[in-house]
Design an enzyme around this catalytic site. Sequence first.
Site, short mmCIF file in Angstrom:
data_model
loop_
_atom_site.label_atom_id
_atom_site.label_comp_id
_atom_site.label_asym_id
_atom_site.label_seq_id
_atom_site.Cartn_x
_atom_site.Cartn_y
_atom_site.Cartn_z
N ARG A 15 18.69 -13.53 10.92
CA ARG A 15 18.32 -12.31 10.18
C ARG A 15 17.32 -11.44 10.95
NH1 ARG A 15 17.18 -15.55 4.66
NH2 ARG A 15 17.13 -17.27 6.15
N ASN A 361 -23.26 5.12 39.03
CA ASN A 361 -22.65 6.17 38.22
C ASN A 361 -21.33 6.59 38.85
OD1 ASN A 361 -21.98 8.64 36.97
ND2 ASN A 361 -24.13 8.92 36.38
#
Length: 451
Positions: A15, A361
Amino acid sequence: MSRAAIILAAGKGTRMKSSTPKVLHKVGGRPMMAWTTDLAKQLGCEKTIIVVGPQFEDVHQAAVSLVGEENVCVQETQSGTATAVQAAVPALKGFKGEAIVLYADTPLIPTDVAQGAFTAIDEGASISVLGFEADNPGGYGRLILADDGGLDRIVEAKDASPEEYAVRLCNSGVMAAPWPLMEELLGEVKNDNAKGEYYLTDLVGLARGRSLKAAAVPCNEDDVLGVNSRVQLAEAETVFQQRARIRFMEEGVGMIDPETVYFSWDTQIGNDVFVEPNVVFGPGVKIASNVTIKAFCHFEGAVVAEGAVLGPYARLRPGADIGEDVRIGNFVEVKNTKMDKGAKANHLAYLGDGSVGENANIGAGTIFCNYDGFFKHKTEIGKNAFVGSNSSIVAPVKVGDDAMVGSGSVVTKDVESGDLALARGQQVSKSGWSAKFREVMSKRKADSKKK
Ligand code: UD1
Ligand code: MG
């Protein structure tokens, strides 16, 4: 009393309409069969047998990795749940303890609920079944109670009389009994029913025929949701997610709109983490305390330390190791990269296969070019380094501590500590060029209109 679990995973699962076998479909990112195996472990079962069908090699492999070859049994013909349990007989030879039958398509049973089946045996029943009141009993087996309140028999929907069909108390599939009794009764099951199958559920009637006591132990429908279709798989997922949201909030995780936050079975989150809407935690994510997760983030296989701020729109992929107080901003993707304490990548970057030192950074638009089409290479950015916007860092390469990379650079060679690297076309300025150009072109346009 020692315990054993028999997990049934031999059904065809037609199913689902999928090339993936049903029991390997996932709820909360984990195959259903693994949920059931884990439940057996939580119940303290010293032996867990998985019964598989002969045709699904991948289910067999998955079962072996969960419980070991010696505990995987093959049901040669799928002639019903009773024959499936019978397939476990050789593996449980000589076992004298209590057995519990669990279905590998029923992933969300809480441990204390399944424990109820054993408790009923300890309190004097010979066989017990977990049952629930269904709003829509449909194809479930019906639990028919005896006058004394005990369980009399189970009738499958297809075999039920109209009165029996109207009963709303349903069989969850979880059944417990002393193994020697279960084994003996299995030998008496017949297939004279609508499906021509050997039903495990017949054990109840057979036990009652011997004047043994059978018990129906009540539980909630959500706890024993059986998955036979994609719709039911999605229903099980909804139940899992709802439970996870409540558990995390109870443990101190804040959410504005919990319904839009999705978790995996193994997600770990510390307290005072705040999660904005629309965030997905894929498998393998561990978040420490005091982390802020802004809207629309997607994480998998990532570890995040305290105080980090992530997003909105951040993507952390496997191997992302985000240090304390790190900032990962919008449209930044991090994969297999370690970011040390205080490092920042606030906008538009791809950081793959690298490391970024403390307080470095990473400017907007930075790309770690990690892949040459054949191999992956590593990028190392030192502490306090500053990478200017729109830079391509072509791995393998190192940028030293405190070094700087000028915006727009394509870095292909190592940058020494404290240096500035510039790797871009040099700017040329031509004095007054723009003013002269405008004058010439304006005149040309005016002349062309006169003609
Ligand atoms: C079964 C029960 C039903 C119960 C329902 C709960 C029987 C006869 N019926 O029905 O009473 O209400 O579960 O969800 O037990 N399996 C095998 N070998 C087989 C057949 C099935 O291993 O030959 C396995 C399946 O993989 C699955 C489980 O047994 O894990 C249940 O089989 P399924 O076909 O889903 O049974 P249901 O029709 O749901
Ligand atoms: Mg089923």
